[in-house]
Structures are given as C-alpha cells and as structure tokens.
Design an enzyme around this catalytic site. Structure first.
Site, mmCIF file in Angstrom:
data_model
loop_
_atom_site.group_PDB
_atom_site.id
_atom_site.type_symbol
_atom_site.label_atom_id
_atom_site.label_comp_id
_atom_site.label_asym_id
_atom_site.label_seq_id
_atom_site.Cartn_x
_atom_site.Cartn_y
_atom_site.Cartn_z
ATOM 1 N N ARG A 90 0.817 -1.200 0.000
ATOM 2 C CA ARG A 90 0.000 0.000 0.000
ATOM 3 C C ARG A 90 0.852 1.252 0.000
ATOM 4 O O ARG A 90 1.751 1.405 0.793
ATOM 5 C CB ARG A 90 -0.886 0.010 1.236
ATOM 6 C CG ARG A 90 -1.708 1.267 1.273
ATOM 7 C CD ARG A 90 -2.577 1.389 2.470
ATOM 8 N NE ARG A 90 -2.984 2.767 2.556
ATOM 9 C CZ ARG A 90 -3.664 3.273 3.534
ATOM 10 N NH1 ARG A 90 -4.027 2.520 4.523
ATOM 11 N NH2 ARG A 90 -3.999 4.535 3.531
ATOM 12 N N ARG A 99 -7.020 1.709 -2.052
ATOM 13 C CA ARG A 99 -5.957 1.063 -1.297
ATOM 14 C C ARG A 99 -6.138 -0.445 -1.258
ATOM 15 O O ARG A 99 -7.255 -0.949 -1.203
ATOM 16 C CB ARG A 99 -5.825 1.663 0.095
ATOM 17 C CG ARG A 99 -6.967 1.512 1.076
ATOM 18 C CD ARG A 99 -7.993 2.649 1.104
ATOM 19 N NE ARG A 99 -7.499 3.993 1.131
ATOM 20 C CZ ARG A 99 -7.419 4.746 2.215
ATOM 21 N NH1 ARG A 99 -7.780 4.289 3.374
ATOM 22 N NH2 ARG A 99 -6.992 5.960 2.137
ATOM 23 N N ASP A 102 -6.348 -1.191 4.141
ATOM 24 C CA ASP A 102 -6.429 -0.126 5.130
ATOM 25 C C ASP A 102 -6.817 -0.779 6.445
ATOM 26 O O ASP A 102 -7.816 -1.509 6.508
ATOM 27 C CB ASP A 102 -7.504 0.893 4.707
ATOM 28 C CG ASP A 102 -7.552 2.087 5.642
ATOM 29 O OD1 ASP A 102 -6.484 2.559 6.069
ATOM 30 O OD2 ASP A 102 -8.669 2.563 5.938
ATOM 31 N N ASP A 104 -7.526 0.059 10.507
ATOM 32 C CA ASP A 104 -7.758 1.113 11.491
ATOM 33 C C ASP A 104 -8.035 0.511 12.856
ATOM 34 O O ASP A 104 -8.717 -0.519 12.955
ATOM 35 C CB ASP A 104 -8.983 1.953 11.093
ATOM 36 C CG ASP A 104 -8.729 2.807 9.871
ATOM 37 O OD1 ASP A 104 -7.600 3.306 9.722
ATOM 38 O OD2 ASP A 104 -9.667 2.972 9.074
HETATM 39 P P1 AMP Z 1 -5.163 6.393 6.524
HETATM 40 O O1 AMP Z 1 -4.339 6.874 5.396
HETATM 41 O O2 AMP Z 1 -6.604 6.766 6.448
HETATM 42 O O3 AMP Z 1 -4.968 4.920 6.807
HETATM 43 O O4 AMP Z 1 -4.621 7.130 7.835
HETATM 44 C C1 AMP Z 1 -3.452 6.659 8.387
HETATM 45 C C2 AMP Z 1 -3.028 7.489 9.577
HETATM 46 O O5 AMP Z 1 -4.117 7.792 10.429
HETATM 47 C C3 AMP Z 1 -2.065 6.667 10.410
HETATM 48 O O6 AMP Z 1 -0.746 6.918 10.026
HETATM 49 C C4 AMP Z 1 -2.361 7.055 11.837
HETATM 50 O O7 AMP Z 1 -1.324 7.821 12.395
HETATM 51 C C5 AMP Z 1 -3.623 7.891 11.754
HETATM 52 N N1 AMP Z 1 -4.630 7.434 12.696
HETATM 53 C C6 AMP Z 1 -5.276 8.188 13.601
HETATM 54 N N2 AMP Z 1 -6.121 7.478 14.336
HETATM 55 C C7 AMP Z 1 -6.053 6.191 13.874
HETATM 56 C C8 AMP Z 1 -6.679 4.978 14.250
HETATM 57 N N3 AMP Z 1 -7.601 4.937 15.243
HETATM 58 N N4 AMP Z 1 -6.349 3.853 13.574
HETATM 59 C C9 AMP Z 1 -5.442 3.887 12.573
HETATM 60 N N5 AMP Z 1 -4.805 5.005 12.169
HETATM 61 C C10 AMP Z 1 -5.087 6.162 12.830
#
Ligand code: AMP
Length: 167
Positions: A90, A99, A102, A104
């Site tokens: 990714r 992506r 992903d 979270d």
């Molecule tokens: P994304 O590109 O949407 O996957 O966002 C990634 C970034 O979101 C990561 O590098 C984290 O630092 C931040 N982030 C903030 N809160 C969370 C969470 N609860 N879980 C995963 N990533 C988070």
C-alpha cells in the site's frame, strides 16, 4: 500468539478495508496476518461486506471488522498494522486514494486516545456503515467510550450502501 503468562490483554477492534486488486482475498489474508502479530490473537471477525466508497473514488470496498486480544500498546499495534499494510504494497499517494489494505484501530479496550498519530475510538466509527455495521454484527451491545451504545448510531448510517457477502 499469546502465552498464558501474558494476561494483560485488551479487546481491540480493527477495521479492515480493500478496494484494489483481489479485495476479498486481501481482507481474508489480512485477517490471517492479524492473528500472527506478536502478543496477539484473533478472536472473531465479522462477515465480509461490500460497500460503496465514501468521499473516495474507485471500486467498491470489501470491509470487515476483527476483534483481537492483544498485549501490544496502541502505538506498537499501529506500527504492526502499518507493517501489514506495507506487505500489501500500500502507498498513500493522496487522501482517500484506493488502497489494497487499510487497517484502522476502531476501539482499544475502553481507552480514549488522542495523540499525534492516533485517535481512538476512531472518529469515523459512528459515521461509516462499513465500520459500524460489521462491529455491531460481532458485538451488538457494545458501547463506544465517550459516545454510548454503538447501535444508537445505526440509523445515522442507514443511507450508506452496504451488503453482506457470501464469504
Ligand atoms: P489512513 O491513510 O486513512 O490509513 O490514515 C493513516 C493514519 O491515520 C495513520 O498513520 C495514523 O497515524 C492515523 N490514525 C489516527 N487514528 C487512527 C486509528 N484509530 N487507527 C489507525 N490510524 C489512525
């Protein structure tokens, strides 16, 4: 895997999503990799769901939610999740880009976390059917710290397309 000595585990909910390549296979493989993280075991996962992209372009997503038990601290866990994301190749060319994987952190025990790298509970958990509905499938009566019973938010996401897959 977790040893008997490692008793201070937390129930943590991870949201998984993919809309590039073989998305179903990606999610299934990521579930296997979650179970292989250090100090962690996969307890249960939701069905796979097909969802329309929200504020994003590209194919439909395949989403799921997993409940793990882990002794990893939140930042350690985030590093492990990024490691798994990288295994899927990714990259992040722009916000909400399609992506392959992903991952979270939706909930980390009962903790509320606000740091430079983490917001937990995940701020979009109550606003996105792709996270909320699989979460409710595995734990219908779960409470979101600081927000209340998760099921109370279901009506708010009723207009978002989500379909349970046969897998
Ligand atoms: P994304 O590109 O949407 O996957 O966002 C990634 C970034 O979101 C990561 O590098 C984290 O630092 C931040 N982030 C903030 N809160 C969370 C969470 N609860 N879980 C995963 N990533 C988070």
């Amino acid at each position: 895997m977790i040893s008997a000595a490692e008793t201070a585990t937390k129930a943590v909910y991870i949201g998984l999503g993919s809309n590039l390549g073989d998305a179903t296979r990606n999610v299934q493989q990521a579930l296997v990799l979650l179970d292989k993280m250090p100090l962690t075991r996969l307890e249960v996962h939701s069905s796979l769901f097909l969802t329309a992209p929200v504020e994003a372009s590209g194919e439909n997503y395949v989403n799921a939610v997993a409940r793990i038990q882990t002794s990893l601290q939140p930042e350690e866990l985030l590093r492990e999740l990024h490691h798994i994301e990288r295994e899927f190749g990714r990259d992040r060319p722009y916000r909400n880009a399609p992506r392959t994987m992903d991952l979270d952190i939706l909930l980390y025990g009962l903790q509320q976390i606000q740091s430079d790298s983490l917001t937990v509970p995940h701020p979009r958990l109550t606003k996105r059917a792709f996270a909320l509905i699989p979460l409710l499938q595995i734990d219908p009566f779960i409470t979101i710290p600081g927000a209340g019973p998760a099921h109370a938010f279901a009506a708010d996401v009723a207009d978002q397309e989500i379909q349970r897959m046969g897998t």
